[in-house]
Design a protein around this motif. Structure first.
Motif, PDB file in Angstrom:
ATOM      1  N   VAL A 342       4.680   3.363  -1.361  1.00 47.99           N
ATOM      2  CA  VAL A 342       4.577   4.634  -0.650  1.00 47.99           C
ATOM      3  C   VAL A 342       3.131   4.757  -0.184  1.00 47.99           C
ATOM      4  N   LEU A 343       2.934   4.776   1.123  1.00 52.41           N
ATOM      5  CA  LEU A 343       1.601   4.864   1.704  1.00 52.41           C
ATOM      6  C   LEU A 343       1.442   6.221   2.385  1.00 52.41           C
ATOM      7  N   ASN A 344       0.405   6.935   2.026  1.00 51.20           N
ATOM      8  CA  ASN A 344       0.116   8.240   2.624  1.00 51.20           C
ATOM      9  C   ASN A 344      -0.869   8.042   3.769  1.00 51.20           C
ATOM     10  N   PRO A 345      -0.428   8.182   5.033  1.00 49.78           N
ATOM     11  CA  PRO A 345      -1.324   7.938   6.166  1.00 49.78           C
ATOM     12  C   PRO A 345      -2.436   8.972   6.302  1.00 49.78           C
ATOM     13  N   VAL A 376       1.853   4.838  -4.353  1.00 45.52           N
ATOM     14  CA  VAL A 376       2.842   4.380  -5.334  1.00 45.52           C
ATOM     15  C   VAL A 376       3.208   2.936  -5.010  1.00 45.52           C
ATOM     16  N   THR A 377       3.249   2.095  -6.039  1.00 48.72           N
ATOM     17  CA  THR A 377       3.751   0.728  -5.898  1.00 48.72           C
ATOM     18  C   THR A 377       4.865   0.503  -6.905  1.00 48.72           C
ATOM     19  N   ARG A 382      10.099  -1.476 -11.015  1.00 49.45           N
ATOM     20  CA  ARG A 382       9.215  -0.814 -11.976  1.00 49.45           C
ATOM     21  C   ARG A 382       8.065  -0.123 -11.241  1.00 49.45           C
ATOM     22  N   VAL A 383       7.786   1.126 -11.580  1.00 49.66           N
ATOM     23  CA  VAL A 383       6.623   1.816 -11.027  1.00 49.66           C
ATOM     24  C   VAL A 383       5.388   1.251 -11.726  1.00 49.66           C
ATOM     25  N   VAL A 384       4.540   0.572 -10.966  1.00 52.58           N
ATOM     26  CA  VAL A 384       3.378  -0.096 -11.567  1.00 52.58           C
ATOM     27  C   VAL A 384       2.058   0.513 -11.112  1.00 52.58           C
ATOM     28  N   TRP A 385       2.087   1.368 -10.103  1.00 50.31           N
ATOM     29  CA  TRP A 385       0.867   2.031  -9.612  1.00 50.31           C
ATOM     30  C   TRP A 385       1.250   3.428  -9.142  1.00 50.31           C
TER      31      TRP A 385
END
Length: 435
Positions: A342-345, A376-377, A382-385
């Motif tokens: 998930v990238l927030n521009p 978010v990565t 698995r949520v890792v970041w």
């Protein structure tokens, strides 16, 4: 969007004078913090043995915290190596790298390159080249030393763009002779990019890979009077003068170049100091595995050069297609691996050695800031970041086998037939005249 795939890394690798500072855990943890969920690492042979090299890197990678694959380098040629290439393909390696520089440690000659390309073609594996003229570089480097230029700037001066362009052109023409696809790693100059553009315009299957450092940095750093500062920018081919970066961005935005790697080959300041009196002994390499996704978004999407969909293509999907793991990777589809970011521009980032997640005490992108932050990565479901916090577990990464005969090999047999027919045509005309 799909998690990034970094096609070009050197984790836990001995490189001539020193070992890279990031292992498979620290380097991959940094990658996950930057939105990359898979890397393809270069495995190096041991005394020319591909099998020994593969086993060595497979052991090192047991601590991985994200998925990974391997390219394999070829540094010598005999029947054993040719047979081992077949074994490597069976083990899931579908690409082999040939160094046209680093004499006498890694550099190969044209005869080896041709034989290697022919073997790659027969296996459906992609030949890759580090394209610089090693013979000319060796002579130019000695000239620098003879002139008393021993600092990091001597490295850049001894490896001008024309030598990258020459080697790129030579590799492209030999690939045309063999009639095989070709992948040119770390395209750093207008000279090399233009050779790729001409070949692609003529219908040749050539892939050009710029890297984050080449897209956003310029060479002034390596001329800094402070050795530690200058040395952190030293890599091969060198970071070029201002103007090359913008040309590479333009080529990437128009499809002349296809995907972005990092060439993450990180050393700390103590290791770089090995060459304080002789630039030839400075370990070659810069970082980028954590920074790649951010600097590409800011320089390419935020600037308006490409769309977010293009961004997915050049940081993930095209790599998955080239190395034949799409749509398992490089996509968000039913049945694909759950590698998602998930990238927030609208969020900002600033790069600093003080906040990075890898081992080194320096950062070639120090002080660069921009828009577009991975918040978010998710790797393998698995949520890792999340919340600027890493949640990584050693050993949770998987080795991803990459099958041979990607889309780049479609129609190669027909092209071979047409090529042989064209060679035979003049002979038939002569026979007709004689008759």
């Amino acid at each position: 969007m799909p998690g990034g795939i970094d096609p070009h890394t050197h984790l836990e690798t001995h490189f001539i004078y020193s070992d890279t500072v990031d292992d498979f855990f620290t380097g991959q943890a940094a990658a996950l913090a930057g939105g990359t969920t898979m890397n393809i690492n270069f495995a190096m042979p041991i005394n020319g043995s591909l099998t020994a090299g593969f086993e060595d890197f497979a052991k090192k990678a047991k601590k991985s915290c994200m998925d990974y694959g391997f390219h394999m380098a070829i540094t010598k040629w005999d029947e054993v190596v040719a047979k081992e290439m077949e074994i490597m393909v069976e083990k899931g390696i579908n690409s082999f790298k040939f160094f046209l520089a680093y004499k006498p440690a890694l550099m190969i000659n044209d005869e080896l390159l041709i034989r290697g390309m022919r073997k790659c073609k027969s296996l459906g594996a992609l030949p890759m080249v580090h394209a610089e003229n090693g013979d000319a570089i060796e002579e130019a480097a000695q000239m620098m030393i003879d002139l008393g230029i021993t600092g990091p700037e001597g490295h850049a001066l001894s490896r001008p763009p024309v030598l990258e362009g020459e080697a790129t052109a030579r590799a492209i023409r030999l690939a045309a002779f063999v009639n095989t696809p070709l992948y040119v790693v770390h395209v750093m100059s207008i000279d090399a990019m233009e050779e790729i553009a001409r070949a692609r315009q003529a219908g040749q299957r050539v892939i050009g890979e710029p890297i984050g450092a080449g897209l956003v940095l310029e060479e002034s750093g390596i001329f800094d009077p402070d050795f530690t500062t200058a040395a952190k920018y030293l890599m091969s081919p060198p970071i070029r003068k201002a103007g090359h970066d913008k040309a590479l961005q333009a080529a990437l935005s128009t499809g002349v170049l296809q995907l972005v790697g990092s060439d993450h080959c990180s050393f700390n300041s103590t290791q770089k100091a090995l060459g304080i009196d002789d630039f030839r002994k400075i370990p070659n390499g810069v970082n980028g595995i954590e920074e790649r996704m951010h600097v590409v978004w800011d320089s390419m999407v935020e600037s308006g050069l490409i769309t977010p969909s293009d961004y997915v293509r050049i940081t993930s999907t095209e790599c998955a297609r080239i190395f034949n793991i799409y749509p398992r990777k490089g996509a968000i589809l039913a049945g694909s691996d759950a590698d998602i970011i998930v990238l927030n521009p609208n969020a900002s980032f600033e790069i600093s050695a003080a906040t990075q997640h890898r081992n080194s005490d320096t950062n070639a992108f120090e002080g660069i800031s921009g828009k577009g932050k991975v918040e978010v990565t998710i790797a393998g479901g698995r949520v890792v970041w999340e919340g600027d916090e890493l949640k990584v577990v050693p050993g949770s990464g998987r080795y991803i086998e990459m099958p041979p005969f990607s889309y780049l090999f479609n129609g190669i047999d027909k092209a071979d037939a047409a090529y042989l027919s064209s060679l035979n045509a003049p002979v038939q005309r002569v026979k007709a005249v004689v008759a």
